[in-house]
Scaffold this active site. Structure first.
Site, short mmCIF file in Angstrom:
data_model
loop_
_atom_site.label_atom_id
_atom_site.label_comp_id
_atom_site.label_asym_id
_atom_site.label_seq_id
_atom_site.Cartn_x
_atom_site.Cartn_y
_atom_site.Cartn_z
N LYS A 285 3.31 108.97 -52.58
CA LYS A 285 3.62 109.24 -51.19
C LYS A 285 4.93 110.04 -51.13
O LYS A 285 5.92 109.65 -51.74
CB LYS A 285 3.76 107.92 -50.42
N GLU B 287 -6.47 91.98 -39.16
CA GLU B 287 -6.02 91.36 -37.92
C GLU B 287 -6.78 90.09 -37.58
O GLU B 287 -6.20 89.12 -37.07
CB GLU B 287 -6.15 92.37 -36.77
N ARG C 145 -8.64 94.08 -32.37
CA ARG C 145 -9.52 93.76 -33.49
C ARG C 145 -9.62 92.25 -33.72
O ARG C 145 -10.57 91.79 -34.33
CB ARG C 145 -9.00 94.42 -34.76
#
Length: 648
Positions: A288, A380, A408
């Site tokens: 990243k 979640e 969610r």
């Protein structure tokens, strides 16, 4: 390696030629490598001009080039997970000249968006959706007899989501022709397994090995014991050097891990895998922030950046005697301080987050109380039910979650928490409009979908101190309670260190006026007060959405000509609906005006621009009230006659 963000437009002859119509597939390998360098420099420059995500994008430059080189896009489908990693994809697909507008009003979206480009095959904001969507596209092509390749690109964080695991399992059973690429940037999946793993990855991706493997399958399947032995031997070999056994057991042909920055190897591997039948899984490792030294050193801190502002020339104003101003904290930091302060006092407190430690302000808590901190990854539903289980056996869980992500976990909120009336506190961040992240991230519906759930207590603080005290009140309440607050900083209220439980369901009148009463839910109070000053209206800080301060509302309704509710939630089913339902139960016909988010998705822009566009700033509220008064169906005429003329 770049060490700073370019201040001027870099020279990008290859990249510019592609954006002007030159096909990517005409470039040779050396040119493709140069293209990657140009793309990194251009990406850094444009994000510096506009702000936005770029760490993940820098990590997939080579992958993006390889995908668009090998596959016939947009006929072939590439489905990206989330959207943080799609800036290079946008640059390569005809949007290079618009990148300066990304996440700005009227500009490019920060996420894949079907209406923006044919190359954006699936709109996305929440993670873990790519495998399901790509599988749907692969099966659609199969049923319609269309020759089409389908690729899902998912990050190592997103693959922790339950939806991704469900899709992997289903695809292993149905066996569609598709490729899933796991972009492992070493942020959440284990460490590199070394040179041996890379060697075997090359071997498993080679045409020779694949041909031998497929031929052996046809022959050995006729001799079942021999086939079982060969299959186990291959799995054990892979299991020793690569984390692929899980995917193989789910029914995928696993290859990897490969160096995701080795463009020639990526090109060869994708070419080899392109025509394979059944579900294929390619695991690549990337960095990243690749190519930008500060981001490589701090990939979390450089996940996204703000616009780089130019330093003004000439003499600067003296800083010797700055005018005092209140310190404004982000609401997530108010929550983080409260969480640590209360954790010191109550050993029962545990903090839970679905992969939003930094965004929710839990970094300090995670460091100071690691044994009471649970990051459940992008799951979640699990986060909510985990909290429910803890509450059953004596702990007091606090779930820190974004409003849009709680959607969610809605089934779990109803069935696992509310029905059992369990003592779980929900700290709901990013409520209301979130600005440049746009419709996938707006917390537009939480008041509507929570207000209808029995046993729920819902608070909406108007400033930082109310946020702290409401969080304590919700924690002290022996049942499910949610406090929702917006993205960004508060107005600068003085925060009392002492935590005091507030009276649940009690509002406060912050301005006395005449004929019009404005009921403000949450941080829209500042705009409501501005409108109240203009209109000489009564303004109430409602504080609580459920239960409402019924006594105060009924008293106001009996003594005003117009009752106005203001909220940064959908009007449909929101706090204003609750007020109207209360009046209907008591057969009160006082006219009402409900201001909030409309029945449409709000496009990306700054939060200030969005609020003004929707008429939820002070001027907009005042204008809407005047227009309602001018309709002529109210009880009295006094305010209408004395009001300032309607603006704009």
């Amino acid at each position: 390696m770049l060490s700073k963000i370019p201040a001027t437009l870099p020279h990008t002859p290859l990249l510019s030629a592609i954006d002007q119509g030159r096909l990517l597939r005409e470039l040779d390998e050396e040119e493709l490598l140069r293209l990657g360098e140009e793309m990194r420099a251009f990406l850094l420059y444009t994000v510096g001009q506009s702000g936005g995500h770029f760490g993940a994008g820098l990590g997939v430059v080579e992958l993006t080039i390889a995908l668009h080189t090998i596959y016939n896009t947009p006929h072939d489908r590439i489905v990206w997970d989330v959207g943080h990693q799609t800036y290079p994809h946008k640059i390569l697909t005809g949007r290079m000249q618009q990148m300066h507008s990304i996440r700005q009003a009227g500009g490019l979206s920060g996420f894949p968006k079907r209406s923006e480009s044919d190359y954006d095959t699936f709109g996305v904001g929440h993670s873990s959706t790519s495998i399901s969507a790509a599988m749907g596209m692969a099966l659609a092509a199969q049923q319609q007899g269309i020759q089409r390749k389908v690729v899902a690109v998912i990050g190592d964080g997103a693959i922790t989501g339950g939806m991704a695991i469900e899709a992997l399992a289903h695809a292993g059973h149905v066996r569609p022709n598709m490729l899933c690429i796991l972009n492992d940037n070493q942020m959440s999946i284990g460490h590199n397994t070394g040179g041996l793993a890379t060697y075997f990855a090359k071997l498993w991706a080679s045409k020779t090995y694949i041909a031998m493997r497929e031929g052996s399958k046809k022959m050995l399947k006729r001799i079942r014991p021999a086939w079982d032995l060969a299959k186990r031997a291959e799995e054990h070999m892979k299991g020793m050097v690569a984390p692929g056994t899980l995917f193989e057991e789910l029914g995928w042909h696993y290859i990897g891990p490969l160096d995701g920055h080795d463009l020639p190897q990526l090109l060869q591997t994708l070419e080899n895998m392109k025509d394979l039948e059944g579900p294929q899984f390619l695991h690549i490792r990337t960095m990243k922030g690749k190519g930008f030294a500060p981001a490589e050193a701090d990939p979390v801190g450089y996940h996204a950046i703000n616009k780089i502002e130019a330093v003004p020339k000439g003499p600067q104003p003296s800083l010797a005697a700055p005018s005092p101003s209140p310190k404004k904290l982000k609401y997530q930091d108010v929550f983080g301080r409260w969480l640590c302060d209360l954790a010191e006092k109550d050993q029962r407190l545990v903090g839970i987050t679905p992969a939003m430690c930094e965004g929710s302000g839990m970094v300090e808590f995670a460091g100071r109380f690691p044994e009471r901190y649970y990051d459940v990854a992008i799951a979640e539903q699990h986060a909510v039910t985990l909290a429910a289980g803890m509450a059953c056996d004596g702990l007091k869980p606090v779930v820190a979650i974004y409003s849009t992500f709680l959607q969610r976990g809605y089934d779990q909120l109803v069935h696992d928490v509310a029905i059992q009336n369990l003592d779980v506190t929900f700290a709901i961040d990013r409520a209301g409009l979130v600005g440049q992240d746009g419709p996938t991230h707006h917390g537009a519906f939480d008041l509507s979908f929570m207000r209808c759930i029995p046993n729920m207590v819902i608070g909406a603080p108007s400033d930082e101190n109310e946020c702290r005290q409401m969080l304590y009140t919700a924690y002290d309440y022996p049942g499910p309670a949610a406090i929702r607050y917006p993205r960004g900083k508060g107005p600068g209220a003085v925060i009392a260190h002492e935590m005091t439980a507030m009276e649940i369901g009690k509002a406060i009148t912050v301005r006395e006026g005449r004929q019009v009463a404005i009921l403000a839910f949450g941080t829209v109070l500042a705009a409501a007060l501005q409108a109240g000053e203009t209109l000489d209206a009564t303004v109430v800080d409602m504080r609580w959405v459920k239960p409402l301060d019924e006594e105060l509302i009924l008293a106001l309704a009996a003594n005003c000509e117009l009752l106005v509710t203001v909220e940064d939630n959908a009007v449909a089913g929101g706090a204003g609906s609750g007020v109207h339902e209360l009046l209907a139960r008591h057969h009160i016909d006082t006219p009402c005006l409900h201001l909030g988010l409309p029945d449409s998705f709000i496009e990306h822009a700054s939060q200030e621009e969005q609020m003004a566009l929707l008429g939820l700033d002070g001027e907009g509220i005042a204008r809407s009230v005047r227009e309602r008064l001018a309709a002529g169906d109210l009880v009295g005429q006094g305010l209408k006659q004395s009001a300032v003329p309607v603006m704009g």
